[in-house]
Scaffold this active site. Structure first.
Site, PDB file in Angstrom:
ATOM      1  CG  HIS A  22      -5.054  -6.553   3.334  1.00  0.00           C
ATOM      2  ND1 HIS A  22      -5.066  -7.791   2.725  1.00  0.00           N
ATOM      3  CD2 HIS A  22      -3.989  -5.879   2.807  1.00  0.00           C
ATOM      4  CE1 HIS A  22      -4.075  -7.867   1.859  1.00  0.00           C
ATOM      5  NE2 HIS A  22      -3.400  -6.723   1.895  1.00  0.00           N
ATOM      6  CD1 TRP A  23      -1.924  -4.189   7.127  1.00  0.00           C
ATOM      7  CD2 TRP A  23      -2.526  -2.464   8.413  1.00  0.00           C
ATOM      8  NE1 TRP A  23      -1.170  -3.118   6.748  1.00  0.00           N
ATOM      9  CE2 TRP A  23      -1.525  -2.040   7.517  1.00  0.00           C
ATOM     10  CE3 TRP A  23      -3.070  -1.553   9.306  1.00  0.00           C
ATOM     11  CZ2 TRP A  23      -1.049  -0.748   7.508  1.00  0.00           C
ATOM     12  CZ3 TRP A  23      -2.598  -0.263   9.293  1.00  0.00           C
ATOM     13  CH2 TRP A  23      -1.589   0.143   8.406  1.00  0.00           C
ATOM     14  N   GLY A  73       0.811  -1.207   0.000  1.00  0.00           N
ATOM     15  CA  GLY A  73       0.000   0.000   0.000  1.00  0.00           C
ATOM     16  C   GLY A  73       0.844   1.256   0.000  1.00  0.00           C
TER      17      GLY A  73
END
Length: 288
Positions: free
Chosen positions: A261-262, A36
């Site tokens: 997602h983390w 990202g």
């Protein structure tokens, strides 16, 4: 174990790779961050390094294209380029074999490194890795948001905050402003703006190469692998976890609710426990 901490840069495969080297003389564990905007090694693993460094030598690089490392990426074969650079980093550090832990883009790079040279990898931990079934379906809204960050009116703090709080985590209110500020400043590095490290595949050949589930070697990969996936991941689809579990001969899958997602950041305590137990356990699986 004696604890030491240092930061330095190594040159490998034509790239300058900045890394934090912490822990001591335990088995090396390499933590690979996601792709990202504004990502870096220590910002992605701020809640995990200390726990792992109690037992291992923990190496946390900024992958090429990010942080304080060189910014050039081979966009025709990004996973291969990253894998070669990271393998070169291990060569420069005279590390023959290391455990690899990778989130998103870092997970794809770790898996590609293992596919190319399984003997250089001990165990794999993959959190919502990229490159899983991407030729079989359209990109998610989260991935579209990531890939469009440098388009349109260009990068902005508001755009980055919306991406992180909407797509990277389940509960965006948990993400502090200072983390957004840190990543935004990194995302507007002039070299990065001119040549973003993560972009849409340039053509069918590149897209096919980036789908790691198309790689026939995956079904014979000997390395023990722990796959961690948030049920609410909006960047890489959670069913990729089941895909890897089905295809890989030595994989385990853990999926949790209320997790995006983390995984390593939102569920840090659980992540640290699972990874610590997995890396320290005696596995009956053959290793390369």
């Amino acid at each position: 174990m004696t604890r030491t901490d240092s930061e330095y840069t190594v040159r490998a495969h034509g790239a300058e790779i900045f890394l934090t080297d912490t822990g001591g003389d335990g088995h090396p564990v390499v933590l690979l961050h996601g792709g990202g905007p504004g990502a870096s090694g220590m910002s992605n693993y701020s809640r995990n390094v200390d726990a792992l460094a109690a037992s291992y030598r923990v190496l946390v690089p900024d992958m090429p294209g990010y942080g304080r490392s060189s910014k050039r990426i081979d966009h025709d074969d990004p996973y291969g380029h990253l894998a070669d650079a990271l393998r070169g980093m291990l060569d420069e550090l005279r590390i023959g074999r290391a455990h690899l832990v990778g989130n998103s883009l870092g997970g794809a790079a770790a898996l590609r490194l293992a596919l190319d040279t399984p003997q250089r990898v001990g165990k794999l931990v993959l959190m919502g890795p990229g490159g899983i079934g991407i030729t079989r379906r359209l990109p998610t809204d989260g991935l579209k948001s990531l890939l469009s960050y440098y388009g349109g009116d260009g990068p902005s703090r508001e755009k980055l905050a919306a991406f992180i709080r909407t797509y990277l985590v389940h509960d965006g209110a948990e993400v502090p402003d200072d983390l957004i500020d840190l990543r935004y400043q990194a995302s507007i590095d002039p070299q990065v703006v001119a040549d973003p490290p993560l972009r849409r595949p340039s053509g069918p050949r590149t897209l096919w190469r980036m789908d790691l589930t198309r790689d026939r070697r995956l079904r014979n990969l000997p390395n023990p692998t722990l796959v961690l996936w948030g049920r609410d991941d909006k960047v890489n689809r959670p069913d990729g976890g089941q895909m890897l579990l089905t295809m890989m001969p030595n994989a385990e899958l853990v999926m949790t609710s209320r997790t995006g997602h983390w995984f390593q950041w939102e569920r840090a305590e659980l992540f640290n426990q699972l990874v610590g137990d997995f890396l320290s356990s005696e596995s009956a699986w053959a290793t390369a």
